[in-house]
Motif scaffolding. Structure first.
Motif, PDB file in Angstrom:
ATOM      1  N   GLU A  21       0.880  -1.136  -0.009  1.00 23.75           N
ATOM      2  CA  GLU A  21       0.251   0.143   0.503  1.00 23.75           C
ATOM      3  C   GLU A  21       0.828   1.434  -0.039  1.00 23.75           C
ATOM      4  OE1 GLU A  21      -3.157   0.778  -0.376  1.00 23.75           O
ATOM      5  OE2 GLU A  21      -2.025   3.324  -0.167  1.00 23.75           O
ATOM      6  N   GLY A  48     -17.947   9.134  -0.987  1.00 21.15           N
ATOM      7  CA  GLY A  48     -19.120   9.661  -0.009  1.00 21.15           C
ATOM      8  C   GLY A  48     -19.333   8.990   1.509  1.00 21.15           C
ATOM      9  N   GLY A  65     -20.880   6.553   2.128  1.00 20.70           N
ATOM     10  CA  GLY A  65     -22.080   5.181   1.832  1.00 20.70           C
ATOM     11  C   GLY A  65     -21.729   3.898   1.953  1.00 20.70           C
ATOM     12  N   ALA A 104       3.765  -0.181  -5.320  1.00 20.76           N
ATOM     13  CA  ALA A 104       3.926  -1.091  -6.625  1.00 20.76           C
ATOM     14  C   ALA A 104       4.706   0.137  -7.769  1.00 20.76           C
ATOM     15  CB  ALA A 104       3.275  -1.684  -7.094  1.00 20.76           C
ATOM     16  N   PRO A 131     -12.473  10.946  -9.585  1.00 21.94           N
ATOM     17  CA  PRO A 131     -13.149  10.305 -10.615  1.00 21.94           C
ATOM     18  C   PRO A 131     -13.866   8.896 -10.440  1.00 21.94           C
ATOM     19  CG  PRO A 131     -10.704   9.618 -11.005  1.00 21.94           C
ATOM     20  CD  PRO A 131     -10.680  10.182  -9.579  1.00 21.94           C
ATOM     21  N   ILE A 132     -14.969   8.841 -11.065  1.00 16.82           N
ATOM     22  CA  ILE A 132     -15.798   7.467 -10.690  1.00 16.82           C
ATOM     23  C   ILE A 132     -15.212   6.579 -11.621  1.00 16.82           C
ATOM     24  CG2 ILE A 132     -17.731   6.684  -9.625  1.00 16.82           C
ATOM     25  CD1 ILE A 132     -17.915   9.050  -7.934  1.00 16.82           C
ATOM     26  N   GLY A 149     -19.091   2.513  -5.406  1.00 18.04           N
ATOM     27  CA  GLY A 149     -18.246   0.811  -6.255  1.00 18.04           C
ATOM     28  C   GLY A 149     -17.811   0.194  -5.167  1.00 18.04           C
ATOM     29  N   ALA A 197     -16.227  -3.266  -5.008  1.00 17.72           N
ATOM     30  CA  ALA A 197     -14.336  -3.777  -5.262  1.00 17.72           C
ATOM     31  C   ALA A 197     -14.352  -4.768  -4.259  1.00 17.72           C
ATOM     32  CB  ALA A 197     -14.049  -2.580  -4.552  1.00 17.72           C
TER      33      ALA A 197
HETATM   34  C1  LIG Z   1     -16.200  11.606  -4.187  1.00 12.45           C
HETATM   35  C2  LIG Z   1     -16.573  10.330  -4.461  1.00 12.45           C
HETATM   36  C3  LIG Z   1     -17.350   9.377  -3.584  1.00 12.45           C
HETATM   37  C4  LIG Z   1     -17.550   8.579  -3.598  1.00 12.45           C
HETATM   38  N1  LIG Z   1     -19.143   8.032  -2.611  1.00 12.45           N
HETATM   39  C5  LIG Z   1     -19.411   6.651  -2.656  1.00 12.45           C
HETATM   40  C6  LIG Z   1     -20.225   6.110  -2.273  1.00 12.45           C
HETATM   41  O1  LIG Z   1     -20.627   6.886  -0.722  1.00 12.45           O
HETATM   42  N2  LIG Z   1     -20.067   4.499  -1.851  1.00 12.45           N
HETATM   43  C7  LIG Z   1     -19.108   3.901  -2.626  1.00 12.45           C
HETATM   44  O2  LIG Z   1     -19.197   2.798  -2.554  1.00 12.45           O
HETATM   45  N3  LIG Z   1     -18.870   4.296  -3.782  1.00 12.45           N
HETATM   46  C8  LIG Z   1     -18.098   5.709  -3.886  1.00 12.45           C
HETATM   47  N4  LIG Z   1     -17.445   6.102  -4.422  1.00 12.45           N
HETATM   48  C9  LIG Z   1     -16.979   5.399  -4.859  1.00 12.45           C
HETATM   49  C10 LIG Z   1     -15.588   4.236  -4.143  1.00 12.45           C
HETATM   50  O3  LIG Z   1     -14.811   5.640  -3.840  1.00 12.45           O
HETATM   51  C11 LIG Z   1     -14.528   3.502  -5.153  1.00 12.45           C
HETATM   52  O4  LIG Z   1     -15.702   2.852  -5.816  1.00 12.45           O
HETATM   53  C12 LIG Z   1     -13.652   2.205  -4.380  1.00 12.45           C
HETATM   54  O5  LIG Z   1     -12.825   3.240  -3.157  1.00 12.45           O
HETATM   55  C13 LIG Z   1     -12.930   1.535  -4.549  1.00 12.45           C
HETATM   56  O6  LIG Z   1     -12.331   0.204  -3.647  1.00 12.45           O
HETATM   57  P1  LIG Z   1     -11.094  -0.175  -4.509  1.00 12.45           P
HETATM   58  O7  LIG Z   1     -10.403  -0.669  -3.071  1.00 12.45           O
HETATM   59  O8  LIG Z   1     -10.923  -1.192  -5.882  1.00 12.45           O
HETATM   60  O9  LIG Z   1     -10.064   1.161  -4.843  1.00 12.45           O
HETATM   61  P2  LIG Z   1      -9.767   2.289  -4.167  1.00 12.45           P
HETATM   62  O10 LIG Z   1     -10.393   2.895  -2.666  1.00 12.45           O
HETATM   63  O11 LIG Z   1      -9.056   3.849  -4.443  1.00 12.45           O
HETATM   64  O12 LIG Z   1      -7.378   1.580  -2.979  1.00 12.45           O
HETATM   65  C14 LIG Z   1      -7.303   1.777  -4.307  1.00 12.45           C
HETATM   66  C15 LIG Z   1      -6.018   1.371  -2.764  1.00 12.45           C
HETATM   67  O13 LIG Z   1      -4.116   1.576  -4.120  1.00 12.45           O
HETATM   68  C16 LIG Z   1      -3.356   2.310  -3.825  1.00 12.45           C
HETATM   69  N5  LIG Z   1      -2.643   2.119  -4.236  1.00 12.45           N
HETATM   70  C17 LIG Z   1      -2.810   2.874  -5.719  1.00 12.45           C
HETATM   71  N6  LIG Z   1      -1.906   3.324  -6.027  1.00 12.45           N
HETATM   72  C18 LIG Z   1      -0.685   2.140  -5.320  1.00 12.45           C
HETATM   73  C19 LIG Z   1       0.662   1.941  -5.891  1.00 12.45           C
HETATM   74  N7  LIG Z   1       1.459   1.758  -7.194  1.00 12.45           N
HETATM   75  N8  LIG Z   1       1.699   0.983  -5.087  1.00 12.45           N
HETATM   76  C20 LIG Z   1       0.595   0.020  -3.778  1.00 12.45           C
HETATM   77  N9  LIG Z   1      -0.575   0.678  -3.394  1.00 12.45           N
HETATM   78  C21 LIG Z   1      -0.281   1.688  -4.429  1.00 12.45           C
HETATM   79  C22 LIG Z   1      -4.384   3.232  -2.890  1.00 12.45           C
HETATM   80  O14 LIG Z   1      -3.809   4.404  -2.119  1.00 12.45           O
HETATM   81  C23 LIG Z   1      -5.285   2.847  -2.626  1.00 12.45           C
HETATM   82  O15 LIG Z   1      -5.199   3.023  -0.817  1.00 12.45           O
HETATM   83  C24 LIG Z   1     -17.022   7.272  -4.569  1.00 12.45           C
HETATM   84  C25 LIG Z   1     -16.120   7.839  -4.885  1.00 12.45           C
HETATM   85  C26 LIG Z   1     -15.418   9.482  -5.006  1.00 12.45           C
HETATM   86  C27 LIG Z   1     -14.399   9.593  -6.188  1.00 12.45           C
END
Ligand SMILES: Cc1cc2nc3c(=O)[nH]c(=O)nc-3n(C[C@H](O)[C@H](O)[C@H](O)COP(=O)(O)OP(=O)(O)OC[C@H]3O[C@@H](n4cnc5c(N)ncnc54)[C@H](O)[C@@H]3O)c2cc1C
Length: 426
Positions: free
Chosen positions: A42, A53, A55, A138, A289-290, A321, A325
Motif C-alpha cells: 500500500e 461519500g 456510504g 508497486a 474520478p468514478i 463502488g 470492489a
Molecule cells: C467523491 C466520491 C464519492 C464516492 N462515494 C461512494 C460511496 O458513498 N459509496 C461507495 O460505495 N462508493 C463511493 N465512491 C466510489 C469508491 O470510492 C470506490 O469505488 C472504491 O474506493 C473502490 O475501492 P478500490 O479498493 O478498488 O480502490 P481504492 O479505494 O481507490 O483503493 C486503492 C488503493 O490502492 C493504493 N495504491 C494506488 N496505487 C498504488 C501503488 N502503485 N502501489 C501500492 N498501492 C497503491 C491507494 O493508495 C489505495 O489505498 C465514491 C467515489 C468518489 C470519487
C-alpha cells in the motif's frame, strides 16, 4: 522505533496484492483466511483518507458480515453508523424508501469515513495472516521471462527510495481508479463506458444522527440550471455529515464545471435543513474520478486480476463502488484458489467470465441509463412524474441500488432480474 516489518529486496508469496483499499484488503483477507501467503503493498499509510461519500449500502454490509466484521456492520463500534434507507429528494417532494427486505441482502445500510473503514479492513486482513507493507508503492510488473506472457510479481519502491521485488505467480491489482498496474499491462480505459466525477466535503451538523441517507435528484448550478447528476448527504457517527455531488461523463458540463464551486453553492442551499454553512465545514472540498461499468478490460490477463476501481467496476446507476470492489475481491479469491488447486493458470480467465456473467447485463443497462440522464431534462421529467408513485419509486430504487433476490417472491425483483438477464453483457 518502528515495529513495522520491512520488505527484503526479493520476497516470495503465493499472491501479491497491490493497494489496500476495500478491494485489496478484502482480497487479502479472503486469501489469507484460506492459508495462502499474501503480501499487500500500500503506497499510503493508515489511517489515510480516500475521497468518497462514505456510504455503505446493504451490499457492503453483506461483505462485512461475510468477513466477520459483525459489530462494524451493525454500527456497534465507534465511527460506524447504520441507516434504515434512502430519503430521496426530487423537486419539492421527498420520499423515504427503506432498504428492501430481502433474503439475499441485509435490510440496512451503514456509513463510516474511509479513514475508519479502510484501516478496519486492512487490519482485519492482517489479523487473518496477510502481510501488509504500508508506504510501499508497486512500480510495475515483474515478468517470468522476456516474452512477457506471464507475470511473476511486482517491483516496488518505498518512501526512503529503497527498491525491490515481490515475486508471486498471481497479482491482484486493486490500485484504484488510476489503474497504474493495468496501464503497465497496456489496458487503457474504454472511453465508451460511463465515468463520473464527484466531489465531497464534511460539515458539523444537527442532522448527523439521521436514520436515513439522503439523495437529491434535481441538481442545479448557482444560476439554477439543471445538471445531470445527483447530490447526497450521508450522516456519520462523529457528528458530521458527508455532503457531495457527482456528474456523469454523458452530461455536457462534465469537463467544464468547477466541482468545488458547484458543491459549495449547492451545499449553501441546504444550510437551513442540514447546517451546511461555511462555519460548520470541517474539511476542504476534494473530488475524484468514478470509473463505471467495467471501463477497463480484460479483468484478467497474464496472471494479473483487476479488482474494484482499477477494473472500473462502479455501478453506473448510483456511483457505488465499495461493494463491487469487495465482491470482486471475494470472487478473485475463489478463482485464485481454484487455479492454485488445478495448477492451471488459464483457470484465472474464469474471473473475467464470471464477473461479466454476474454484472455485465446490469452494467449495460447502466450505460443506457447514463446516456439517457446525460440530458438533465430526462431526469427532471422522471422525478416530476415518477416521484408521486411509491411502487414505481420502489422498483427504481431496487434497480438503481442493485438489490433483488436471486429467487424472487416480489414482482419488482422479477422485473429487475429479467431486465439484467436480457441485456447483453458489457
Ligand atoms: C467523491 C466520491 C464519492 C464516492 N462515494 C461512494 C460511496 O458513498 N459509496 C461507495 O460505495 N462508493 C463511493 N465512491 C466510489 C469508491 O470510492 C470506490 O469505488 C472504491 O474506493 C473502490 O475501492 P478500490 O479498493 O478498488 O480502490 P481504492 O479505494 O481507490 O483503493 C486503492 C488503493 O490502492 C493504493 N495504491 C494506488 N496505487 C498504488 C501503488 N502503485 N502501489 C501500492 N498501492 C497503491 C491507494 O493508495 C489505495 O489505498 C465514491 C467515489 C468518489 C470519487
Amino acid at each position: 522505533m518502528s515495529s513495522e516489518p520491512t520488505l527484503g529486496p526479493v520476497e516470495h508469496a503465493d499472491v501479491v496484492v497491490v493497494g489496500a483499499g476495500p478491494g485489496g484488503a478484502a482480497a487479502a483477507a479472503h486469501l489469507a483466511a484460506r492459508g495462502y501467503d499474501v503480501i499487500v503493498l500500500e503506497k499510503d499509510r493508515f489511517p489515510r483518507d480516500k475521497v468518497c461519500g462514505d456510504g455503505l449500502t446493504p451490499r457492503v454490509v453483506k461483505e462485512l458480515l461475510d468477513l466477520g466484521l459483525t459489530d462494524e456492520a451493525n454500527g456497534r463500534v465507534d465511527g460506524w453508523a447504520t441507516q434504515r434507507g434512502l430519503r430521496i429528494h426530487g423537486g419539492t417532494t421527498a420520499m423515504e424508501l427503506p432498504w428492501p427486505e430481502l433474503d439475499d441482502w441485509p435490510g440496512w445500510g451503514a456509513t463510516a469515513t474511509r479513514k475508519v473503514f479502510d484501516e478496519t479492513l486492512a487490519r482485519h486482513a492482517q489479523s487473518r495472516g496477510a502481510e501488509l507493507f504500508e508506504g510501499v508503492a508497486a512500480t510495475g510488473p515483474v515478468w517470468r521471462d522476456q516474452t512477457e506472457s506471464r507475470v511473476a510479481g511486482v517491483s516496488w519502491r518505498d518512501g526512503d527510495g529503497r527498491e525491490g521485488q515481490v515475486r508471486a505467480p498471481v497479482v491482484v491489482a486493486a490500485d484504484g481508479a488510476g489503474g497504474p498496474l493495468a496501464k503497465h499491462l497496456g489496458s487503457p480505459r474504454r472511453s465508451e463506458r460511463p465515468m463520473a466525477v464527484a466531489a465531497r466535503t464534511y460539515y458539523r451538523s444537527p442532522r448527523a444522527d439521521d436514520d436515513w441517507i439522503s439523495s437529491f435528484l434535481d441538481l442545479t448550478d448557482a444560476q439554477g440550471n439543471l445538471l445531470s447528476g445527483y447530490g447526497w448527504v450521508f450522516p456519520l457517527d462523529d457528528g458530521t455529515i458527508n455532503v457531495g455531488l457527482g456528474l456523469l461523463s454523458t452530461s455536457k458540463e462534465f469537463r467544464s464545471v468547477s466541482y468545488r464551486k458547484l458543491l459549495s453553492s449547492w451545499a449553501t442551499g441546504l444550510a437551513d435543513e442540514f447546517g451546511t454553512t461555511e462555519a460548520n465545514r470541517t474539511d476542504r472540498v476534494r473530488s475524484g474520478p468514478i470509473p463505471m461499468g467495467f471501463n477497463r478490460t480484460p479483468l484478467h490477463q497474464r496472471g494479473v486480476l483487476l479488482v474494484g476501481d482499477s477494473g472500473g467496476m462502479v455501478n453506473p446507476f448510483n456511483g457505488e463502488g465499495i461493494s463491487y470492489a469487495m465482491e470482486a475481491a471475494a470472487l478473485a479469491a475463489d478463482v485464485i484458489d481454484g487455479a492454485m488447486a488445478t495448477k492451471r493458470t488459464s483457470d484465472l480467465d474464469r474471473y473475467d467470465q464470471l464477473l461479466r456473467q454476474r454484472w455485465g447485463g446490469y452494467y449495460t443497462l447502466g450505460k443506457v441509463f447514463a446516456e439517457l440522464v446525460g440530458n438533465p431534462q430526462v431526469m427532471h421529467i422522471c422525478t416530476t412524474y415518477g416521484m408521486p408513485y411509491r411502487p414505481l419509486m420502489e422498483l427504481v430504487f431496487k434497480l438503481m441500488a442493485h438489490l433483488t433476490d436471486r429467487s424472487p417472491s416480489d414482482t419488482k425483483d422479477v422485473i429487475v432480474n429479467t431486465l439484467q438477464r436480457l441485456a447483453p453483457a458489457a
